[in-house]
Design an enzyme around this catalytic site. Structure first.
Site, PDB file in Angstrom:
ATOM      1  N   GLY A 121       0.786  -1.216   0.000  1.00  0.00           N
ATOM      2  CA  GLY A 121       0.000   0.000   0.000  1.00  0.00           C
ATOM      3  C   GLY A 121       0.821   1.271   0.000  1.00  0.00           C
ATOM      4  O   GLY A 121       1.838   1.392  -0.699  1.00  0.00           O
ATOM      5  N   ILE A 122       0.412   2.229   0.812  1.00  0.00           N
ATOM      6  CA  ILE A 122       1.068   3.523   0.873  1.00  0.00           C
ATOM      7  C   ILE A 122       2.497   3.397   1.385  1.00  0.00           C
ATOM      8  O   ILE A 122       3.407   4.057   0.873  1.00  0.00           O
ATOM      9  CB  ILE A 122       0.243   4.486   1.745  1.00  0.00           C
ATOM     10  CG1 ILE A 122      -1.059   4.849   1.032  1.00  0.00           C
ATOM     11  CG2 ILE A 122       1.037   5.749   2.071  1.00  0.00           C
ATOM     12  CD1 ILE A 122      -2.024   5.679   1.866  1.00  0.00           C
ATOM     13  N   ASP A 163       7.579  -4.086   8.866  1.00  0.00           N
ATOM     14  CA  ASP A 163       6.172  -4.446   8.713  1.00  0.00           C
ATOM     15  C   ASP A 163       5.926  -5.715   9.505  1.00  0.00           C
ATOM     16  O   ASP A 163       6.854  -6.521   9.708  1.00  0.00           O
ATOM     17  CB  ASP A 163       5.817  -4.668   7.240  1.00  0.00           C
ATOM     18  CG  ASP A 163       4.315  -4.555   6.979  1.00  0.00           C
ATOM     19  OD1 ASP A 163       3.898  -3.547   6.383  1.00  0.00           O
ATOM     20  OD2 ASP A 163       3.563  -5.467   7.384  1.00  0.00           O
ATOM     21  N   VAL A 181      18.742  -2.177   1.219  1.00  0.00           N
ATOM     22  CA  VAL A 181      17.531  -2.313   2.026  1.00  0.00           C
ATOM     23  C   VAL A 181      17.782  -3.267   3.187  1.00  0.00           C
ATOM     24  O   VAL A 181      18.248  -4.395   2.986  1.00  0.00           O
ATOM     25  CB  VAL A 181      16.342  -2.846   1.195  1.00  0.00           C
ATOM     26  CG1 VAL A 181      15.078  -2.863   2.049  1.00  0.00           C
ATOM     27  CG2 VAL A 181      16.125  -2.012  -0.051  1.00  0.00           C
ATOM     28  N   TYR A 239     -10.410   3.998  15.041  1.00  0.00           N
ATOM     29  CA  TYR A 239      -9.490   4.482  14.010  1.00  0.00           C
ATOM     30  C   TYR A 239      -9.488   6.005  13.930  1.00  0.00           C
ATOM     31  O   TYR A 239      -8.428   6.644  13.908  1.00  0.00           O
ATOM     32  CB  TYR A 239      -9.884   3.884  12.655  1.00  0.00           C
ATOM     33  CG  TYR A 239      -9.004   4.338  11.515  1.00  0.00           C
ATOM     34  CD1 TYR A 239      -7.675   3.943  11.427  1.00  0.00           C
ATOM     35  CD2 TYR A 239      -9.506   5.173  10.520  1.00  0.00           C
ATOM     36  CE1 TYR A 239      -6.865   4.354  10.386  1.00  0.00           C
ATOM     37  CE2 TYR A 239      -8.710   5.583   9.460  1.00  0.00           C
ATOM     38  CZ  TYR A 239      -7.387   5.177   9.402  1.00  0.00           C
ATOM     39  OH  TYR A 239      -6.589   5.596   8.371  1.00  0.00           O
ATOM     40  N   LYS A 272      -6.268   8.566  14.699  1.00  0.00           N
ATOM     41  CA  LYS A 272      -5.668   9.501  13.751  1.00  0.00           C
ATOM     42  C   LYS A 272      -5.755  10.938  14.252  1.00  0.00           C
ATOM     43  O   LYS A 272      -4.853  11.749  13.997  1.00  0.00           O
ATOM     44  CB  LYS A 272      -6.337   9.361  12.379  1.00  0.00           C
ATOM     45  CG  LYS A 272      -6.012   8.039  11.692  1.00  0.00           C
ATOM     46  CD  LYS A 272      -4.510   7.844  11.529  1.00  0.00           C
ATOM     47  CE  LYS A 272      -4.167   6.576  10.781  1.00  0.00           C
ATOM     48  NZ  LYS A 272      -2.713   6.379  10.584  1.00  0.00           N
ATOM     49  N   VAL A 307      -7.434   6.370  -0.943  1.00  0.00           N
ATOM     50  CA  VAL A 307      -6.391   5.983  -1.892  1.00  0.00           C
ATOM     51  C   VAL A 307      -6.611   4.537  -2.308  1.00  0.00           C
ATOM     52  O   VAL A 307      -6.915   3.680  -1.473  1.00  0.00           O
ATOM     53  CB  VAL A 307      -4.993   6.152  -1.269  1.00  0.00           C
ATOM     54  CG1 VAL A 307      -3.905   5.610  -2.192  1.00  0.00           C
ATOM     55  CG2 VAL A 307      -4.734   7.621  -0.956  1.00  0.00           C
TER      56      VAL A 307
END
Length: 265
Positions: free
Chosen positions: A12-13, A32, A53, A148, A152, A181
């Site tokens: 994802g993002i 992750d 990485v 949620y 945020k 998105v």
């Protein structure tokens, strides 16, 4: 070359953010919970960009992992807190365990990694930058997202509080708040009906992960050197208002009617 630590980089993002920094030749440390997905992203970045990485999989819901992530990553110049979860839980089905897990991942982990990041730079006498990934839910509640939306909203205040206390040390802390998105996320799936309902905005389309990544990259760069404590809304204008609503007055406006009355008088 900077070292960039991105959490939630397994898809994802988060993965798009990692890709954007890799394309600029930066060194990456990626984290992750999903180790297999994380390895897939890391391998792709190595193959496509020749990027160095380091993979640090783990569960940010655990305070110890969150506290130790930055020290394990080594010298980090840019910290991007992109990890987040958004389960759908109706309010009357909420439990303490479900509530706490969302707050632990979405708020506490970002706070703990930022504290560790700040400490490392203060000890070294160096500067750095943090970008947190917020959401339009920070300002708008919706059914099933009380945990949620609260997380945020709290993350945006954590961003501001950290910016105030770390600014004297030359450490900038900002947030990017995406609108809806298009992502293919096994961790945070959404239905087609939900996507259609929340993706209405003045620009008339959903966002793409690369557009959020571009905003993060800019905020982390020298062009944004005098920006801290800010929340950049990258949402197609949805924060500004709803463009798809019909006119609430069916015909002539009261002003027009009044003008005609005045003209006849």
């Amino acid at each position: 070359m900077r070292t960039v630590l991105v959490t939630g980089a397994g898809g994802g993002i988060g993965a798009a953010i990692a890709e954007r920094f890799a394309a600029a030749g930066e060194r990456l440390v990626l984290s992750d919970l999903r180790s297999a997905e994380l390895s897939t992203v890391a391998g792709r970045l190595r193959d496509h960009h020749g990027t160095e990485v380091t993979e640090l999989p783990g569960n940010l819901a655990g305070a110890q992992f969150a506290e130790e992530l930055v020290p394990r990553a080594g010298t980090v110049d840019v910290l991007v807190n992109a990890a987040g979860i958004y389960p759908a839980t109706p309010l009357l089905e909420m439990t303490a365990a479900v509530w706490d897990r969302v707050q632990d991942v979405n708020v506490r982990a970002a706070m703990l990694t930022t504290v560790a990041f700040g400490r490392s730079h203060v000890r070294a006498g160096s500067t750095g930058t943090v970008v947190n990934i917020s959401s339009g839910a920070a300002t708008r509640a919706r059914p099933g997202a009380s945990h949620y939306a609260t997380s945020k909203a709290a993350l945006e205040m954590v961003t501001k509080a950290c910016a105030v206390e770390l600014g004297a040390h030359g450490i900038r802390v900002n947030a990017v708040s995406p609108g809806f998105v298009t992502v293919d996320s096994s961790a945070n799936p959404v239905t087609d009906d939900y996507a259609a309902a929340v993706s209405v905005n003045p620009l008339g389309r959903r966002g793409e992960p690369r557009e959020i990544a571009d905003a993060v990259f800019w905020l982390a760069g020298p062009e944004a050197a005098w920006i801290t404590g800010a929340v950049l809304r990258v949402d197609g204008g949805s924060t500004a208002g709803a463009a798809g609503l019909p006119l609430h007055w069916p015909g002539e406006t009261p002003v027009q009617q009044g003008e005609e009355t005045d003209a006849r008088a």
